[in-house]
Structures are given as C-alpha cells and as structure tokens.
Design a protein around this motif. Sequence first.
Motif, mmCIF file in Angstrom:
data_model
loop_
_atom_site.group_PDB
_atom_site.id
_atom_site.type_symbol
_atom_site.label_atom_id
_atom_site.label_comp_id
_atom_site.label_asym_id
_atom_site.label_seq_id
_atom_site.Cartn_x
_atom_site.Cartn_y
_atom_site.Cartn_z
ATOM 1 N N ASP A 107 -3.819 5.818 -1.055
ATOM 2 C CA ASP A 107 -2.979 6.065 0.104
ATOM 3 C C ASP A 107 -1.902 7.098 -0.212
ATOM 4 O O ASP A 107 -1.608 7.976 0.607
ATOM 5 N N ALA A 108 -1.307 7.008 -1.405
ATOM 6 C CA ALA A 108 -0.293 7.990 -1.800
ATOM 7 C C ALA A 108 -0.899 9.381 -1.932
ATOM 8 O O ALA A 108 -0.326 10.375 -1.459
ATOM 9 N N LEU A 109 -2.052 9.474 -2.556
ATOM 10 C CA LEU A 109 -2.690 10.776 -2.747
ATOM 11 C C LEU A 109 -3.116 11.393 -1.417
ATOM 12 O O LEU A 109 -3.196 12.627 -1.303
ATOM 13 N N ASP A 110 -3.362 10.567 -0.422
ATOM 14 C CA ASP A 110 -3.768 11.096 0.882
ATOM 15 C C ASP A 110 -2.607 11.760 1.610
ATOM 16 O O ASP A 110 -2.809 12.380 2.654
ATOM 17 N N HIS B 279 0.801 -1.224 0.000
ATOM 18 C CA HIS B 279 0.000 0.000 0.000
ATOM 19 C C HIS B 279 0.836 1.276 0.000
ATOM 20 O O HIS B 279 0.344 2.331 -0.384
ATOM 21 N N MET B 280 2.097 1.216 0.396
ATOM 22 C CA MET B 280 2.912 2.427 0.440
ATOM 23 C C MET B 280 3.378 2.837 -0.953
ATOM 24 O O MET B 280 3.623 1.990 -1.817
ATOM 25 N N TYR B 281 3.548 4.139 -1.164
ATOM 26 C CA TYR B 281 3.878 4.674 -2.495
ATOM 27 C C TYR B 281 5.217 4.178 -3.021
ATOM 28 O O TYR B 281 5.453 4.159 -4.232
ATOM 29 N N TYR B 282 6.107 3.737 -2.144
ATOM 30 C CA TYR B 282 7.425 3.281 -2.590
ATOM 31 C C TYR B 282 7.438 1.796 -2.944
ATOM 32 O O TYR B 282 8.496 1.236 -3.216
ATOM 33 N N ALA C 122 6.297 10.842 -3.265
ATOM 34 C CA ALA C 122 5.051 10.098 -3.445
ATOM 35 C C ALA C 122 4.499 10.118 -4.873
ATOM 36 O O ALA C 122 4.007 9.087 -5.353
ATOM 37 N N PRO C 123 4.544 11.256 -5.584
ATOM 38 C CA PRO C 123 3.915 11.270 -6.919
ATOM 39 C C PRO C 123 4.442 10.216 -7.879
ATOM 40 O O PRO C 123 3.666 9.643 -8.660
ATOM 41 N N SER C 124 5.726 9.929 -7.854
ATOM 42 C CA SER C 124 6.281 8.964 -8.801
ATOM 43 C C SER C 124 5.785 7.551 -8.548
ATOM 44 O O SER C 124 5.867 6.680 -9.418
ATOM 45 N N GLY C 125 5.237 7.296 -7.354
ATOM 46 C CA GLY C 125 4.736 5.966 -7.044
ATOM 47 C C GLY C 125 3.315 5.720 -7.504
ATOM 48 O O GLY C 125 2.872 4.569 -7.520
ATOM 49 N N VAL C 126 2.587 6.760 -7.861
ATOM 50 C CA VAL C 126 1.186 6.600 -8.261
ATOM 51 C C VAL C 126 1.127 5.864 -9.593
ATOM 52 O O VAL C 126 1.777 6.254 -10.569
ATOM 53 N N GLN C 127 0.335 4.805 -9.671
ATOM 54 C CA GLN C 127 0.359 3.900 -10.815
ATOM 55 C C GLN C 127 -0.809 4.054 -11.782
ATOM 56 O O GLN C 127 -0.660 3.815 -12.982
ATOM 57 N N SER C 128 -1.977 4.398 -11.299
ATOM 58 C CA SER C 128 -3.168 4.370 -12.145
ATOM 59 C C SER C 128 -3.338 5.661 -12.946
ATOM 60 O O SER C 128 -2.902 6.736 -12.516
ATOM 61 N N PRO C 129 -3.984 5.591 -14.103
ATOM 62 C CA PRO C 129 -4.258 6.809 -14.876
ATOM 63 C C PRO C 129 -5.071 7.824 -14.088
ATOM 64 O O PRO C 129 -4.759 9.019 -14.096
ATOM 65 N N ALA C 130 -6.104 7.376 -13.387
ATOM 66 C CA ALA C 130 -6.937 8.302 -12.624
ATOM 67 C C ALA C 130 -6.152 8.939 -11.486
ATOM 68 O O ALA C 130 -6.324 10.128 -11.185
ATOM 69 N N GLY C 131 -5.298 8.160 -10.847
ATOM 70 C CA GLY C 131 -4.473 8.698 -9.778
ATOM 71 C C GLY C 131 -3.488 9.727 -10.289
ATOM 72 O O GLY C 131 -3.327 10.807 -9.703
ATOM 73 N N ARG C 132 -2.829 9.419 -11.408
ATOM 74 C CA ARG C 132 -1.855 10.356 -11.967
ATOM 75 C C ARG C 132 -2.526 11.649 -12.421
ATOM 76 O O ARG C 132 -1.929 12.732 -12.343
ATOM 77 N N ALA C 133 -3.771 11.555 -12.873
ATOM 78 C CA ALA C 133 -4.476 12.752 -13.320
ATOM 79 C C ALA C 133 -4.727 13.725 -12.168
ATOM 80 O O ALA C 133 -4.872 14.935 -12.397
ATOM 81 N N ARG C 134 -4.761 13.230 -10.962
ATOM 82 C CA ARG C 134 -5.015 14.086 -9.808
ATOM 83 C C ARG C 134 -3.744 14.722 -9.250
ATOM 84 O O ARG C 134 -3.824 15.644 -8.427
#
Length: 220
Positions: A143-146, A125-128, A183-195
């Motif tokens: 979790d990363a976006l939070d 669950h952690m961004y890394y 944290a941003p570099s760990g976000v994997q999904s398209p919807a997550g990256r869009a935020r």
Amino acid sequence: MAGIVLAAGLAISGAGHAAEDAGWRAAVEAFADQHFSHPAWGAAHSRRDYALARELAAQDKVAVDDDVLFAAAFLHDIAAFAPWENPDPKVDHSDVGADALGPVLVKLGFPAGKIEAVRAATRTHMYYRKAETPEAIYLHDADALDWLGAIGVARMLATIDPPAPVQDLKKAVAAIEANLADAPSGVQSPAGRARLPGMVAEARDFLARLKAESADGDAL
C-alpha cells in the motif's frame, strides 16, 4: 521484523486454493468491484496491493496466509466508501474499516476464524502505522509503495477535485512531495525497502520535469 516467519519454500501458504474457497474469493472481488469505485483507491488499487504484497513476501521468502492477504487487500479501504465511511475526520479510516469488516466478511462467506487477522491487517495498512503479522506487513508495504513511483503520481493526480482538499495541480504536487517525504520511512520489509530508491527517483524525475515545464510550478 516482528511477526515474520521465514519459510524454506513457497512464501504463500495455501497456494492451491480449495474449490470451496473459490466462492468467497469471487464474492469478495465482486463486492470490491461493485462498491469501490475510485481512480486512486478503488478495486484496481486493491488488485495491485494484493499482487505486490504476494510478490514482496515471495522475494523475502516469508510465509503468509493468502486467504487473509486476499481479503485484506481487497477490503482494506472499505471505509473510504458509503455506507461504511465515518464523517469524523479525526477517526482514521483504517480503524473504521477494521471495525466494519466483520459482518461484511461473514456475509461474503469468508472463514470466520480468520476475520480478526483481516481486521489487524486493515487497521495497520497505512504507512504511518506499524504492522505486526506477515499479512499485515506485506499489505502495509504494498500500500505504501502504491503511493510512490509513476503509479503514485497517477493516483494523486486522480484525486484532484475542486471541492475537495486536492483542488488543483499545485495541491496535487504538494501531496506527491509529502508522500515522497513520509511514506518511504514506513516501509518495513526488506523487499519493500529494496524497491524504494527506484520508485522515489521515478516520481522525483516526473516532478522535476513538471516544474521545468511550468515555471518552477508557478504556472500549474
């Protein structure tokens, strides 16, 4: 993205939960409310992670097992609390939590055949870390976006505790900046990256204003 299955319709499988599921869901939520009391990673954080993970999956039209997502969202930080924590700082709380979840989930009446999927989502669950299954990916991204945006700033300020590593505002600001960098570099999904752009900008604007009002941070 490895492990993601595109869905033509709803992004949540089993959206209408059977009556028999209500018991263990209520038990999991009550367990979190009872045992996870912390302003940064307590039960409120779990609720945000669950809601955001569902929202991101729906935006990407990705099917997730909502039972797994619900349990993982509410229990992924179990190792941050007694008696499940590991005092050894070299052991990641994600691994400790994943290892501890089996007996807890069984006691709460969670479906036994889905326990390993909850453990997998907890472990990554952690961004890394790299998440693989759909449930793990969307919990991981929520979790990363939070840790970003206004909520990320609020969470980090809430960790200030003089005996702890985050001892004052200066250290909290340094931790916020570290989250924005990592944290941003760990976000994997398209919807997550869009935020990401909006949430990063939100936090950076706060930091800029804070520094402007504190002699570039020297007066914090």
